[in-house]
Each structure stands twice: as structure tokens, then as C-alpha cells.
Design a protein around this motif. Structure first.
Motif, short mmCIF file in Angstrom:
data_model
loop_
_atom_site.label_atom_id
_atom_site.label_comp_id
_atom_site.label_asym_id
_atom_site.label_seq_id
_atom_site.Cartn_x
_atom_site.Cartn_y
_atom_site.Cartn_z
N GLU A 110 1.07 -1.49 -0.25
CA GLU A 110 -0.17 -0.16 0.16
C GLU A 110 1.17 1.15 0.28
OE1 GLU A 110 -3.65 -0.21 -0.30
OE2 GLU A 110 -3.21 -2.30 -0.52
N SER A 111 1.72 1.19 1.07
CA SER A 111 2.62 2.26 1.25
C SER A 111 3.17 2.96 -0.05
CB SER A 111 3.85 2.45 2.39
OG SER A 111 4.52 1.05 2.20
N LEU A 112 4.15 1.95 -0.80
CA LEU A 112 4.92 1.60 -2.31
C LEU A 112 4.63 2.63 -3.46
CD1 LEU A 112 7.07 -1.27 -2.33
CD2 LEU A 112 7.63 0.81 -1.88
N THR A 113 3.01 2.01 -3.21
CA THR A 113 1.82 2.83 -4.29
C THR A 113 1.59 4.07 -3.87
OG1 THR A 113 -0.12 1.66 -3.64
CG2 THR A 113 1.82 1.24 -5.95
N PRO B 36 -1.92 -0.02 -15.02
CA PRO B 36 -1.54 1.17 -15.80
C PRO B 36 -2.23 1.92 -16.54
CG PRO B 36 -2.38 -1.69 -17.26
CD PRO B 36 -2.84 -1.63 -15.53
N SER B 37 -3.46 2.61 -15.56
CA SER B 37 -4.04 3.84 -15.45
C SER B 37 -3.67 4.04 -14.48
CB SER B 37 -5.64 3.74 -15.51
OG SER B 37 -5.66 2.69 -14.12
N LEU B 38 -3.07 3.67 -13.71
CA LEU B 38 -2.18 4.54 -12.06
C LEU B 38 -1.24 4.72 -12.34
CD1 LEU B 38 -5.01 3.27 -9.54
CD2 LEU B 38 -5.16 5.87 -10.45
N TYR B 39 -0.10 3.77 -13.07
CA TYR B 39 1.38 3.51 -12.45
C TYR B 39 1.86 2.32 -14.16
CZ TYR B 39 -1.25 2.79 -7.83
OH TYR B 39 -1.76 3.60 -6.39
N ASP B 40 2.89 3.25 -13.95
CA ASP B 40 4.04 2.55 -15.31
C ASP B 40 4.29 1.43 -15.16
OD1 ASP B 40 5.38 3.38 -14.11
OD2 ASP B 40 6.53 4.58 -15.11
N PHE B 41 4.10 0.74 -13.80
CA PHE B 41 5.16 -0.37 -13.62
C PHE B 41 4.55 -1.77 -14.34
CE2 PHE B 41 3.16 0.02 -9.30
CZ PHE B 41 2.39 -0.58 -9.51
#
Length: 890
Positions: free
Chosen positions: A491-494, A515-520
Motif C-alpha cells: 500500500e505505502s509504495l504505491t 496501467p491507468s495509475l502506475y507505469d510498472f
């Protein structure tokens, strides 16, 4: 908080007595001066409020050491100091009043001045520091540069949990967003709109030997050039020079460094009037800025960049932007900043590089100054702090104010010093000195940020000796189950992804692919891509999905990591499946050797950990029972589960790995005598448990592999602060923004020891069993002995649920309490062995913590509160008084 005088302070002066006068007289004699002081300080405080209301805006913008606000503060502190000496005012009351004064200080500058003055005034500055640092963060100003961040108390000045909310700090060292530190690692800056709008006056000096200068017109573009000076030395006319350029011919000595010193000493003074110097820049160029003439790996900077950075607060811009350097298989990023003490030892005995074919006189190279440090001392070069910028290649730009901060005498001395010959050692000293001489010194917080960001210094006495360096790091969070680190950090990493990006980190987090929130990329099945077919075959049927390896998983992660490396970012990879045995070998082969791998494994005390593992396993098992042969009768109860995975620990020689007590004959006729390896007698006690997912075994697997053994970090679940704060502040390298965010969140949850709640709490020591476990244990045991029937159902799962409900209902209808049921606990020798192995794990994994007051003694104390028990199903089923529990059979 310390409010009373410490034992080491001087005693009260002998003239002060509280007992000699009569009681009333003594009381009045004591109170009157104090009341007078209180009135004075109150008046002072009201005057301060009035004063800050009128001068706060002016003080905030005035950086002079003797501003109106500064003088008023000094006056107040001088008065307070006088009162201390005259009336021996108690530290407690004084600190309380001064704390009010500190809170009333309207801006950062005043508070900083006040803190320093007070610390120098008081006998024990830490008394005041304790009070000031514990000011509630609600009372502090909140701006973009001063986040709403209280000071988290740490153990020492280097504690990563200690932040001064009013002090400037670096958000990042390579980003555009940070005006204080952005680009600092490489010694570069970013365009500033205010600089663009200024009317810059640009002067150019070119040190020429024999290369044509046709490139110069294109290089200067349409910039406002005042005048170009070409200093030529080798007897060749400067072909291709701009028509407006002024040419100066000098003897062929000192190469470009002598040309620059001559220009500053003899030409520049007559070019720039004092009233124009703030907007004036000098660009220093060699006659050849081709790729072949570079002195280090990198690329030449554009003219616009050089002038804009030199016009900024940095006052200096280097002509070469450095790139990474490979040392073996590992890629290191070298900083423009060098460790001064190391750099002082630089000495180049010979110089063979002469690609341009310049004239070299044999024997003249060696300097009378053995090292760069000796040369600096001879010239009187002042060093600031621990690090300084170095610019290689002889191409740079500097502001005229920064040039003129050194005396005319210094520049003349440098010119003479560089006149000893053509190719001389002093020239290489000068090359490494221009940035130190001409750039604006770093602020202490910038220097600290650079030192934290680096991994060490580059050692090469004939090259970039002393350069700060850092390797690109990938932090692998190996998610040992039941340490709760995976759940908290997922949770905290994101949540802190933007802060981590500013800190120079890219993420790949299990269970958070979006993909809509993070690029990894999706790494949920990363474990399945690492395991061999043999390991996959050991997984139970309900977990076979975890062994799948989608074909895009590894290519996508590899490409993502390559991009992170190109962008000079570190990586954080979190995946709980990486804790499975057999993962480390394949993972080590997958990771590109350019990455320095840091393996992060969380530790939880074994007796707690195995309890939490049992809880997880129990929930999963109940949901997966479909047929009678899928019921794990031998380990379903809590104590049976502990015994199942501690057989060798508890029973030693009496039990082999299959669980059956067997003793072989010592000698057999016609048989060669053999000596079998006995793991119970030849192993340490910590090797005798059988859950290989525990921290100890995971750490052994990773540390035993060459790809990982250098950096295996054990993080203590039982340490102060939350899982998140410990990870971002202590585990990651220089993740200041994420650390601040985690500590700020922790401070909003005061009193919470850890971010995860305890999963197993023994509320009632007399009946230390989870109520739900009791009825589940009874239902399963009754089915095993035939007291409850299956009725040949193909799916036993619904029946088990109804049996559990039946037992609960019968208990309630009969008015019986669970606490009346008989219980069975581990034997005393089993409990002793469980404590022994728990202590052994802590001592092996965290030896310093083990020896501390929170280690061994605390573990023994906490362990003593636990009882390891389950309901005694055999007694319940064998005693007719409990038959009512099973009467309403389905």
C-alpha cells in the motif's frame, strides 16, 4: 523531556538560600523578583508580537545578518541572559517562556537565528532543544518549502527520523522540480525563467593552438555576445574565427589553463564595469570541442545551457555532462562533486595523451608540488566543506561576480604558476580546480544530500580521483509471510510513488498492477517464472495458478528496468513469492549485472511468526477442504501444527524426517558399518525447524548466492517506528521525500507501535485459545472418529460449515462455556525448546539488537506471557458429558 537541572551542572551559588529568612519574608523575597521577571518577559512578548506584525514581511525578505528583526531578537535574548545571571531563574520556567518566544517568531529566518543564539547562551542547550523540538507541528508554518512535518525524535543527530520542519532540504538531486538541488549530482542546473528574462552580457575567451574555429559562429548562435577574445599560442593563425574577435598572441605555456588565468588577470578587469557585472558571464572555450577531444565520457553542453546555469545562483557551468562509467559488469554513476580530502591526493606522474600532436618538452611535466593539495596550499586556495565540484575538459562558464570574489593578486599568482612550461602537471591541477574556484559553495544541506546519495568515492590517482559514485540499486523486498511487511509496503509504495520518483526510485509491486495509475509492469507471476518444474510440481493443486509464467512477464520487467537505469533511477521490486525456496538462483541470473542488488528480508520472532503462519494456513485450509482425504488431521490444531514443523527441534533422535520413531541396530552381520549424517546432532538449533519460508532460511538462501551475498539486510519487525518508516528511512538509500511522508503519517497515528495489528492475541491466559478454533477442532475431530458422518457427499465443505454451526448452537443451548472444555498444551520441554530456538534466531539474525534491552530480555519476558494450547479433542470425544455437542447430526 528534561526540565530540571542535570547532575553535571554547576551548583547554585552559595549566596542564594531559601532557608535563612523567616518563611513569609523568604517567600516574598523569592516571589517578588520572579513576578518582576514575569512582567518583564510578558512585556517583552507583547512587544515582540507588535514588532513582528510590523516587520515580519520585511524580515522574511531581508537576508542581512543585522536586520531589524534580527536586532530585536538579539536584544530579547540578551535581556533573557541578563535575567538568568541576575535572578538565577530556573531552567524550567525560562525554557517555557523562551518556547513561547520561539513560537511567536514569525518566519524561518528569525526562528533559526533565535535557536542558534539561545543554544549558545544557555548552560545546557539541550534543555531548550528538548522543548523546542517537541513543539506540536500544528503550531508551525506550512508552505511548500516547509511541509507540515513535526520532528520525530531519534537517537542521535544522524537518525533518519529527525527532521527540522523549518530547514531547507533537497527533494531530489536529478529532477527539474527541485530549485534547490535539482541536477546537483551531475553539477547541472535547469533553465530558470527569471534568468531568461535578464539582459545577459556574454564574453567569450578561446584558447587556441592550431584547430580551425569555423564551428564558433554556430556554437554561439544568436546569444548577446559582447566581445570574443582568442588567445593563440602555437604560432598558427586562428582560421575561421569571427571577424569581430580580438586576437591576443602569447608564448606557448600552460595550455588552456594559463590562457584563462591570463584573461582573468589582464583582460577582464577592463571589460566589465562594476555596475554591469551582475549580468555578465564569461564562457571559457578551447579551440576544439569535438568528441575526440573530450577528457571524460560524456557530451558537450550547448552554449545556451552554459550561460543560463552560470547566470544562476550556481555561478558556474561545466561544458561536459558526464555519463556512466562501467567497472567490470557494474555501471557506476560518477558525480561532478568530489571528496576534497581524497581529491587533494591527486597526482599525475606522467601524461601520455597527445592526440592533437602538440609540442611537448621532455622532462618539464613533473611539478614541484607532489599533489593537488600541496598546490592548493601554495596558492592559498580555500576549501569549503567536504566536497567540491570538478569540471574536466577545460570548457566552462562563470559569472563575473564569482570570478571577482578572488583577488587580482590570486589570479596573477595563478597565471605565473602556470607559466613554467607547456605540458605541465600544474595544468592538470588547474583543470580540477576551476569549479572549486568559480562556483558558489554548497549549502550544508546540499552537501549532506550529495554525501547520502553516494556510495563512496572513485579511487584513480591519474584520473577522476575522488569523484563521488553510486551504483544503480535494485531493492528486492522478499516477502516473508506473517511479517506483515508485504501487506504494509504494497500500500505505502504505491501511495508514495510520486515521492519515491523524486527520490530516484521506480517501482514494480505485486498485486498493484494498474496501467491507468502506475507505469510498472505486472509482476504477480514473477515467482512462477523463476521456479523449476521440480519446484512447481511440489505445489498443491489449489496453488498451481501461482506457478504460471505469462510470456510477457520477464520481457516487460526487463525493459522497464532498462528504462529505469537509463533515467538514472533505482528500483524497488516487491513480490512475496520470492521467499519460496529455489527462487534465488534463477532470479540472480535474470537481473542485469549493472544493478547492485539489495535483498530486504523482514524478521519476526519465531514463536510469534509460526503462530501467524498457522492462522493464515488454517483459513486457507478450511476453504480448500473438499474431500475427506484433504483434511490435514495431523496438523489441524494449533499445537499439532507447531509439533508438525518442529519435530526435529522437539524430539531429536527419536524422530526422523518422516515422523516415525525408528532405531536401527548398531551392527548387522555381513554389512559395512556406516555413519549416517544426523541433522539433529550436527546442526545448530536454528536449523531444526521445518518451515523453509522463515526469515532465517530465506536469508541463508539469498546470502549463499554470489549475486546477492554482498547486501542482504534483515529488518526488525520489533524495532521502533512503523514498517513503512523503517523501510523508507532506514532501508532505502536517500529516500528523503518518502521518509518524510512515512514519518508524517506515523506521527498522525501516535501510540501505534506497528502498522499491522497483532493477528494472535491471548486475551485470557487461563483459556488461551481462539474461540473459533475450538468448534472447528471439535467438528473435524468428531468427523475423523466417525461421530459425524459424511453421508457419502461428494463435497464435504458445506457439511463442515454446518457441523461447526451445530457445535456452536449446542454449546449455546446447553448453557455451556468454552472455558469449561479441557485443553491440551505443549509439554514443558517443548516450550523450552521453542524459546531456545526463538532466542537463537534473534541472536543469529540481529546480534546487536539481541544484546540490547529490547532483545533477549524482552523476548524472554514476552514469551513468558504466552501459552501454546488447543482444545483437548480426545478428552472431549471420550467423555460422555460432552456428547450433547454432536447430537443434532446432519
Amino acid at each position: 523531556m528534561r526540565l530540571t537541572t542535570s547532575p553535571g551542572k554547576p551548583p547554585r551559588p552559595s549566596g542564594t538560600s531559601y532557608l535563612s529568612p523567616p518563611l513569609l519574608t523568604g517567600t516574598l523575597a523569592t516571589l517578588l523578583p520572579v513576578l518582576f521577571i514575569v512582567l518583564l518577559i510578558n512585556t517583552l512578548y507583547l512587544f515582540h508580537l507588535h514588532h513582528t506584525q510590523h516587520y515580519q514581511e520585511g524580515d522574511a525578505s531581508d537576508s542581512r545578518p543585522h536586520s531589524v528583526g534580527s536586532s530585536a531578537l538579539q536584544h530579547k535574548v540578551n535581556l533573557a541572559n541578563f535575567l538568568i545571571k541576575k535572578y538565577d531563574l530556573s531552567m524550567k520556567s525560562l525554557a517555557a517562556r523562551l518556547n513561547e518566544l520561539f513560537l511567536a517568531s514569525g518566519n524561518t529566518k528569525n526562528r533559526g537565528e533565535l535557536r542558534l543564539i539561545l543554544q549558545g547562551t544557555l548552560l545546557d542547550a539541550s534543555d531548550l532543544e528538548d522543548i523546542i523540538s517537541e513543539v506540536s507541528h500544528e503550531n508551525l508554518p506550512t508552505t511548500e518549502q516547509q511541509p507540515n512535518q513535526a520532528i520525530a525524535r531519534g537517537s542521535d543527530d544522524n537518525d533518519p527520523f529527525v527532521f527540522d520542519p523549518n530547514s531547507p532540504h533537497c527533494k531530489c538531486l536529478d529532477c527539474i522540480e527541485d530549485p534547490l538541488c535539482g541536477g546537483l549530482w551531475k553539477g547541472i542546473g535547469f533553465y530558470n525563467e527569471q534568468i531568461k528574462s535578464r539582459s545577459l552580457k556574454i564574453h567569450i575567451v578561446v584558447s587556441h593552438c592550431k584547430s580551425p574555429l569555423h564551428w564558433l559562429n554556430d556554437f554561439i548562435d544568436d546569444l548577446p555576445i559582447q566581445i570574443i577574445h582568442i588567445i593563440t599560442k602555437c604560432g598558427n593563425p586562428p582560421v575561421g574565427a569571427p571577424e569581430s574577435a580580438t586576437t591576443v598572441t602569447l608564448p606557448n605555456v600552460g595550455r588552456c589553463d594559463h590562457s584563462y588565468a591570463y584573461y582573468i588577470s589582464n583582460i577582464l578587469p577592463g571589460l566589465v564595469p562594476v555596475n554591469e557585472q551582475d549580468d555578465s558571464i564569461v564562457v571559457f572555450l578551447k579551440d576544439d570541442i569535438s568528441y575526440q577531444n573530450m577528457h571524460q565520457l560524456g557530451e558537450w553542453s550547448e552554449m545556451k545551457y552554459l550561460t543560463h546555469v552560470a547566470a544562476s545562483n550556481q555561478g558556474f557551468a561545466c561544458g561536459i555532462n558526464s555519463v556512466d562509467v562501467l567497472f567490470g559488469a557494474t555501471s557506476f554513476s560518477l558525480s561532478a562533486f568530489h571528496h576534497i580530502k581524497t581529491l587533494e591526493n591527486f597526482a599525475m606522474e606522467t601524461y601520455e595523451r597527445n592526440q592533437k600532436g602538440y609540442v611537448v618538452v621532455s622532462g618539464e611535466f613533473k611539478s614541484p608540488y607532489e599533489t593537488l593539495g600541496y598546490w592548493w596550499d601554495a596558492l592559498g586556495v580555500v576549501r569549503h566543506g567536504q566536497i567540491c565540484q570538478v569540471c574536466y575538459g577545460g570548457v566552462f562558464a562563470a559569472s563575473v561576480p564569482n570570478i571577482r570574489k578572488l583577488s587580482d593578486q590570486f589570479w596573477k599568482s595563478l597565471e605565473i604558476n602556470l607559466s613554467r612550461g607547456n605540458s605541465i602537471q600544474e595544468g592538470h591541477y588547474a583543470e580540477r580546480s576551476w569549479a572549486l574556484l568559480l562556483s558558489t559553495p554548497l549549502q550544508p544541506f546540499q552537501e549532506s544530500a550529495l554525501l547520502r546519495y553516494s556510495d563512496g568515492v572513485y579511487i584513480n590517482l591519474s584520473s577522476m580521483h575522488g569523484a563521488l559514485l553510486r551504483a544503480r540499486k535494485v531493492f528486492l523486498h522478499i516477502g516473508v509471510t506473517a511479517t506483515q511487511s508485504t501487506e504494509a509496503l504494497m500500500e505505502s509504495l504505491t501511495r508514495y510513488s510520486s515521492e519515491l520518483d523524486n527520490d530516484g526510485y521506480r517501482l514494480a509491486v505485486h498485486g498493484k498492477y494498474n496501467p491507468s495509475l502506475y507505469d510498472f509492469p505486472n509482476i504477480d507471476r514473477l515467482g512462477g517464472c523463476m521456479w523449476s518444474d521440480v519446484i512447481k510440481s511440489s505445489f498443491p493443486g489449489n496453488m498451481m495458478e501461482a506457478t504460471m509464467c505469462p510470456k510477457e512477464t520477464l520481457p516487460n520487467l526487463s525493459n522497464y528496468m532498462k528504462k529505469a537505469a537509463k533515467d538514472d533511477h533505482n528500483m524497488i521490486i516487491l513480490n512475496p513469492w520470492l521467499a519460496r525456496p529455489g527462487t534465488a538462483d534463477s532470479l540472480g541470473l535474470f537481473l542485469d549485472p549493472v544493478w547492485e542488488v539489495h535483498t530486504i528480508i523482514y524478521y519476526r520472532r519465531y514463536y510469534e511468526w509460526i503462530t501467524c503462519v498457522f492462522e493464515h494456513w488454517r483459513v486457507e485450509t478450511l476453504g480448500q477442504i473438499t474431500t475427506p482425504n484433504t483434511i490435514p488431521y495431523s496438523s489441524f490444531r494449533y499445537i499439532d501444527f507447531i509439533r508438525e514443523y518442529c519435530k526435529r527441534l522437539f524430539y531429536g533422535h527419536a524422530v526422523h524426517e518422516d515422523g516415525y520413531p525408528v532405531r536401527r541396530f548398531d551392527e548387522m552381520p555381513n554389512r559395512i558399518t556406516s555413519y549416517d549424517y544426523d541433522p539433529t546432532s550436527n546442526s545448530h538449533v536454528e536449523d531444526l525447524t521445518d518451515l523453509n519460508e522463515y526469515t532465517y532460511f530465506v536469508a541463508n538462501e539469498y546470502s549463499g548466492k554470489s549475486r546477492f551475498h554482498r547486501h542482504v539486510t534483515i529488518v526488525n519487525y520489533h524495532q521502533n517506528h512503523t514498517i513503512e518508516s523503517n523501510f523508507f528511512c532506514r532501508v532505502l538509500h536517500d529516500a528523503n521525500n518518502a521518509c518524510r511522508a512515512a514519518v508524517s503519517e506515523e506521527l498522525t497515528l501516535q501510540g501505534r507501535k506497528n502498522s499491522a495489528t497483532e493477528e494472535f492475541i491471548q486475551v485470557n491466559r487461563e483459556f488461551p485459545i481462539d474461540a473459533s478454533h475450538v468448534v472447528e477442532d471439535l467438528a473435524i475431530a468428531a468427523y475423523k472418529t466417525g461421530r459425524l458422518n459424511n453421508d457419502k457427499s461428494s463435497n464435504i465443505q458445506p457439511l463442515i460449515s454446518r457441523w461447526i454451526q451445530m457445535v456452536q448452537m449446542n454449546l449455546k443451548q446447553n448453557g455451556s462455556s468454552l472455558t469449561n472444555l479441557p485443553i491440551e498444551c505443549l509439554y514443558e520441554f517443548e516450550v523450552d525448546r521453542l524459546l531456545e530456538v526463538s532466542l537463537a534466531y534473534e541472536k543469529r539474525l540481529l546480534p546487536e539488537f539481541y544484546e540490547s534491552s529490547n532483545g533477549k530480555a524482552a523476548l524472554i519476558h514476552e514469551f513468558g506471557k504466552w501459552r501454546f494450547c488447543s482444545v483437548d479433542t480426545a478428552k472431549v470425544l471420550g467423555d460422555s458429558k460432552w456428547d450433547f455437542l454432536f447430537k443434532a447430526q446432519i
